[in-house]
Write a protein that holds these residues in place. Structure first.
Motif, short mmCIF file in Angstrom:
data_model
loop_
_atom_site.label_atom_id
_atom_site.label_comp_id
_atom_site.label_asym_id
_atom_site.label_seq_id
_atom_site.Cartn_x
_atom_site.Cartn_y
_atom_site.Cartn_z
N ASP A 69 0.84 -1.21 0.00
CA ASP A 69 0.00 0.00 0.00
C ASP A 69 0.87 1.26 0.00
O ASP A 69 0.58 2.23 -0.71
CB ASP A 69 -0.92 0.02 1.23
N ASP A 73 0.88 4.19 -2.84
CA ASP A 73 0.59 5.57 -2.43
C ASP A 73 1.72 6.52 -2.81
O ASP A 73 1.48 7.65 -3.23
CB ASP A 73 0.35 5.64 -0.92
N SER A 148 -6.46 5.91 -3.13
CA SER A 148 -5.58 5.70 -1.99
C SER A 148 -6.32 5.89 -0.68
O SER A 148 -6.85 6.97 -0.41
CB SER A 148 -4.39 6.67 -2.06
#
Length: 286
Positions: A69, A73, A148
């Protein structure tokens, strides 16, 4: 002295680029591969890694989770500012007011897709507060989404640095709609409640429920490959009322890419959702 070792191998860069496209639909052009190395330096430091190749090795054992993640991002282009293209936003608000006047009592719905850290929907909310209160019009429902989760959390928190708050936000509006908290500025509750923030992946997810009168999707589809961009247009069209409008970035167009939208007359980057049914002539769409 031997030549310096590359920060990342071409194979590692390709894998990272594929991860970004798989998760978000966005591509990184070959001539912008340097962005991967630059963007990931903070992630590498946070996880005590010295190269993108080491990062790939870590991702191989944990292909999903916080590290993946964080990589995605870091690679997303979250460039934004308050009142970006102010004149366009003001015309959109005027057009929305005209639609509302033709359908008294109906609350308009607006979707800010790819909202990043929230400056665009908050700017719209400020404009609608200033324009609608004096006219007695129902305040529109504003839904703002981004791929996001971390970015959506930031937008929902409504906290901005001094640098962010000064980018495009006039002092009068800053003092009216924000409270200072140390070195940061926080959106006041009366403005924060005007925007609903949600996580949404335009490349993969169905549109948010309900129909929208206006959709802003500026400088998002530019990064999609053609096939995924075509699917995204279908998603956007499914979410908009006949006669509603889609606003793209100044450098984007639907021409030659989809038949779901047709150019409007007066606002560059604005497209009607049904070429056979014009937005009412009283609006600013033309």
């Amino acid at each position: 002295m031997s030549a310096a070792q590359p920060f990342a191998s071409s194979g590692a860069i390709n894998i990272i680029g594929a991860l970004l496209e798989q998760r978000t639909g966005q591509q990184i052009a070959a001539n912008r591969a340097w962005r991967i190395e630059t963007a990931l330096k903070t992630v590498l430091r946070a996880h005590e890694l010295t190269s993108v190749d080491q990062l790939i090795a870590r991702l191989t054992t944990t292909p999903s989770g916080p590290l993946a993640d964080a990589v995605v991002d870091a690679l997303l282009n979250n460039e934004t500012s308050f009142f970006r293209d102010t004149g366009v936003l003001e015309l959109v608000v005027e057009a929305a007011a005209a639609i509302a006047a033709e359908q008294p009592g109906r609350r308009l719905r607006i979707w800010s897709a790819g909202c990043s850290t929230g400056q665009e929907p908050y700017s719209l909310a400020m404009l609608f507060e200033e324009a609608y209160v004096t006219r007695g019009l129902p305040f529109p429902e504003i839904v703002a989404t981004d791929v996001s989760a971390a970015t959506v959390d930031r937008a929902r928190a409504g906290r901005f640095s001094q640098f962010e708050i000064q980018r495009g936000l006039p002092i009068r509006r800053m003092m009216t709609w924000f409270n200072q908290d140390g070195t940061e500025w926080v959106v006041r509750p009366e403005l924060a409640r005007r925007v609903q923030f949600r996580r949404h992946n335009l490349a993969q997810d169905a549109a948010p429920p309900g129909k929208f009168d206006l959709i802003l999707c500026r400088n998002v589809l530019f990064y999609f490959p053609p096939a995924m961009r075509s699917r995204a247009y279908q998603t956007l069209r499914s979410a908009i009322r006949d006669g509603g409008a889609l606003l793209l970035g100044a450098g984007e167009t639907v021409i030659g890419q989809t038949d779901a939208f047709a150019p409007c007359g007066r606002i560059r980057g604005l497209y009607r959702a049904d070429s056979a049914q014009r937005v009412p002539q009283a609006t600013a769409f033309g």
